[in-house]
Design a protein around this motif. Structure first.
Motif, short mmCIF file in Angstrom:
data_model
loop_
_atom_site.label_atom_id
_atom_site.label_comp_id
_atom_site.label_asym_id
_atom_site.label_seq_id
_atom_site.Cartn_x
_atom_site.Cartn_y
_atom_site.Cartn_z
N MET A 149 9.99 -0.64 8.81
CA MET A 149 9.54 -1.79 8.03
C MET A 149 10.39 -1.89 6.76
SD MET A 149 6.94 -3.13 9.68
CE MET A 149 6.11 -4.13 8.48
N VAL A 150 10.60 -3.13 6.33
CA VAL A 150 11.36 -3.41 5.11
C VAL A 150 10.44 -4.21 4.19
CG1 VAL A 150 13.40 -4.55 4.14
CG2 VAL A 150 13.52 -3.49 6.41
N HIS A 151 10.39 -3.81 2.92
CA HIS A 151 9.56 -4.51 1.93
C HIS A 151 10.46 -5.04 0.83
CE1 HIS A 151 7.14 -4.81 -1.78
NE2 HIS A 151 6.20 -5.24 -0.97
N GLY A 152 10.17 -6.26 0.36
CA GLY A 152 10.96 -6.81 -0.73
C GLY A 152 10.34 -8.05 -1.32
N PHE A 153 11.10 -8.64 -2.24
CA PHE A 153 10.71 -9.87 -2.91
C PHE A 153 11.87 -10.85 -2.85
CE2 PHE A 153 8.42 -6.47 -5.08
CZ PHE A 153 7.12 -6.94 -5.02
N ALA A 154 11.54 -12.13 -2.85
CA ALA A 154 12.56 -13.17 -2.90
C ALA A 154 12.04 -14.28 -3.82
CB ALA A 154 12.82 -13.74 -1.50
N ILE B 24 6.53 2.11 -6.90
CA ILE B 24 5.23 2.18 -6.23
C ILE B 24 4.35 3.17 -6.98
CG2 ILE B 24 4.00 2.76 -4.11
CD1 ILE B 24 6.46 1.95 -2.55
N ARG B 25 3.20 2.70 -7.41
CA ARG B 25 2.25 3.58 -8.11
C ARG B 25 1.16 4.08 -7.15
NH1 ARG B 25 1.25 5.01 -13.44
NH2 ARG B 25 -0.92 5.53 -13.75
N GLU B 26 0.63 3.17 -6.34
CA GLU B 26 -0.36 3.49 -5.32
C GLU B 26 0.01 2.68 -4.08
OE1 GLU B 26 -2.69 5.75 -5.55
OE2 GLU B 26 -2.41 6.15 -7.68
N ASN B 27 -0.67 2.93 -2.96
CA ASN B 27 -0.27 2.21 -1.75
C ASN B 27 -0.60 0.72 -1.82
OD1 ASN B 27 -3.00 2.19 -1.30
ND2 ASN B 27 -2.87 3.00 0.79
N ASN B 28 -1.25 0.27 -2.90
CA ASN B 28 -1.51 -1.16 -3.07
C ASN B 28 -1.19 -1.63 -4.49
OD1 ASN B 28 -3.54 0.06 -4.51
ND2 ASN B 28 -5.18 -1.20 -3.68
N GLN B 29 -0.37 -0.84 -5.20
CA GLN B 29 -0.09 -1.19 -6.59
C GLN B 29 1.35 -0.81 -6.98
OE1 GLN B 29 -1.98 1.11 -9.80
NE2 GLN B 29 -2.84 -0.85 -10.49
N PHE C 33 10.44 -11.87 9.98
CA PHE C 33 9.55 -11.93 8.83
C PHE C 33 8.14 -11.74 9.34
CE2 PHE C 33 13.08 -13.43 6.49
CZ PHE C 33 12.75 -13.34 5.15
N GLY C 34 7.48 -10.74 8.80
CA GLY C 34 6.06 -10.54 9.11
C GLY C 34 5.27 -11.35 8.11
N ARG C 35 4.39 -10.69 7.42
CA ARG C 35 3.58 -11.37 6.42
C ARG C 35 4.39 -11.66 5.18
NH1 ARG C 35 -1.33 -8.10 4.98
NH2 ARG C 35 -1.72 -9.93 3.71
N THR C 36 4.07 -12.77 4.54
CA THR C 36 4.63 -13.11 3.23
C THR C 36 3.47 -13.55 2.35
OG1 THR C 36 5.05 -15.40 3.86
CG2 THR C 36 6.87 -13.85 4.15
N PRO D 148 0.04 -1.94 1.50
CA PRO D 148 -0.81 -1.15 2.39
C PRO D 148 -0.38 -1.20 3.86
CG PRO D 148 -2.17 -2.33 0.82
CD PRO D 148 -0.76 -2.84 0.65
N SER D 149 0.22 -2.31 4.28
CA SER D 149 0.70 -2.43 5.66
C SER D 149 1.81 -1.44 5.96
CB SER D 149 1.20 -3.84 5.94
OG SER D 149 0.17 -4.77 5.78
N LEU D 150 2.58 -1.09 4.94
CA LEU D 150 3.66 -0.12 5.15
C LEU D 150 3.11 1.26 5.45
CD1 LEU D 150 6.19 -0.91 2.27
CD2 LEU D 150 6.43 -1.46 4.69
N PHE D 151 1.95 1.57 4.89
CA PHE D 151 1.45 2.94 4.96
C PHE D 151 0.28 3.12 5.93
CE2 PHE D 151 3.36 2.28 0.79
CZ PHE D 151 4.36 3.22 0.87
N GLU D 152 -0.23 2.05 6.52
CA GLU D 152 -1.42 2.20 7.35
C GLU D 152 -1.16 3.00 8.62
OE1 GLU D 152 -2.85 -1.44 9.81
OE2 GLU D 152 -1.86 -2.27 8.03
N TYR D 153 0.07 3.01 9.12
CA TYR D 153 0.36 3.75 10.34
C TYR D 153 1.16 5.03 10.09
CZ TYR D 153 -1.23 -0.54 12.46
OH TYR D 153 -1.98 -1.64 12.81
N VAL D 154 1.27 5.43 8.82
CA VAL D 154 2.04 6.64 8.51
C VAL D 154 1.26 7.86 9.00
CG1 VAL D 154 2.90 8.09 6.64
CG2 VAL D 154 3.25 5.62 6.56
#
Length: 190
Positions: A116-121, A136-141, A171-174, A11-17
């Motif tokens: 913004m960059v989104h990923g997993f580690a 991505i299915r929904e902005n939070n799923q 790194f922002g939120r993790t 959701p953080s990726l899309f809140e300011y779109v």
């Protein structure tokens, strides 16, 4: 089988779109129908580059093509394009320090200060998480699929190492996920 997974960070990726502005997205993975359908809701331009299909990314001493040139050719990014979002999924688990350095340099030149960059580690690099495909299915799923076979070239880095290796990003939120993967957001260092 497709499993749905909630995401606290998407959701953080899309809140300011701004829905009136074209969104440019770099997706470093295969084009999956859920992601294509999701971004069809926005005025967006998607660029897919499946670096996972190129694994393992290795550098041999007798390689005639320099690493930067090889990675630039694999990415084939449009000249002058600046991306708003970059989805790297768990690609960083399969890139050694040299490849990570080159990838961040190339990406940095295609991002703007608000990108913004989104990923997993892997939270613990000694424990390999399951190999998965993400969409991505929904902005939070997310829609998550098991890969048919393990990907070659696993060289995960812990969060501390990633912070040092990705020195051009902050790194922002993790979020630590139940399966011991780390979901993260990166922003461009100013």
């Amino acid at each position: 089988m497709i499993e749905m997974q909630s995401s606290q960070l998407l959701p953080s990726l899309f809140e300011y779109v701004d829905e009136d502005r074209r969104l440019t997205v770099l997706h470093l993975g295969p084009a999956l129908p859920e992601t294509v359908e999701f971004f069809s809701r926005y005025r967006s331009k998607l660029y897919f580059c499946d670096l996972f299909a190129e694994l393992p990314l290795t550098l041999e001493e007798d390689d005639e093509v320099p690493l930067r040139e090889r990675l630039t050719a694999l990415l084939d990014l449009p000249t002058g394009m600046r991306f708003d979002l970059c989805l790297i999924w768990d690609l960083l688990n399969f890139l050694d320090a040299q490849w990570l350095a080159e990838l961040q340099d190339i990406l940095r030149s295609h991002l703007h200060p608000a990108s913004m960059v989104h990923g997993f580690a892997a939270h613990n690099p000694r424990i390999r998480p399951a190999d998965r495909l993400y969409a991505i299915r929904e902005n939070n799923q997310l829609a998550v699929r098991e890969r048919p076979a393990p990907l070659p070239g696993y060289v995960a880095h812990g969060q501390g190492s990633l912070k040092k290796l990705l020195s051009q990003f902050e790194f922002g939120r993790t979020v630590l996920l139940p399966d011991k993967r780390l979901e993260f957001l990166l922003s461009v260092k100013r």
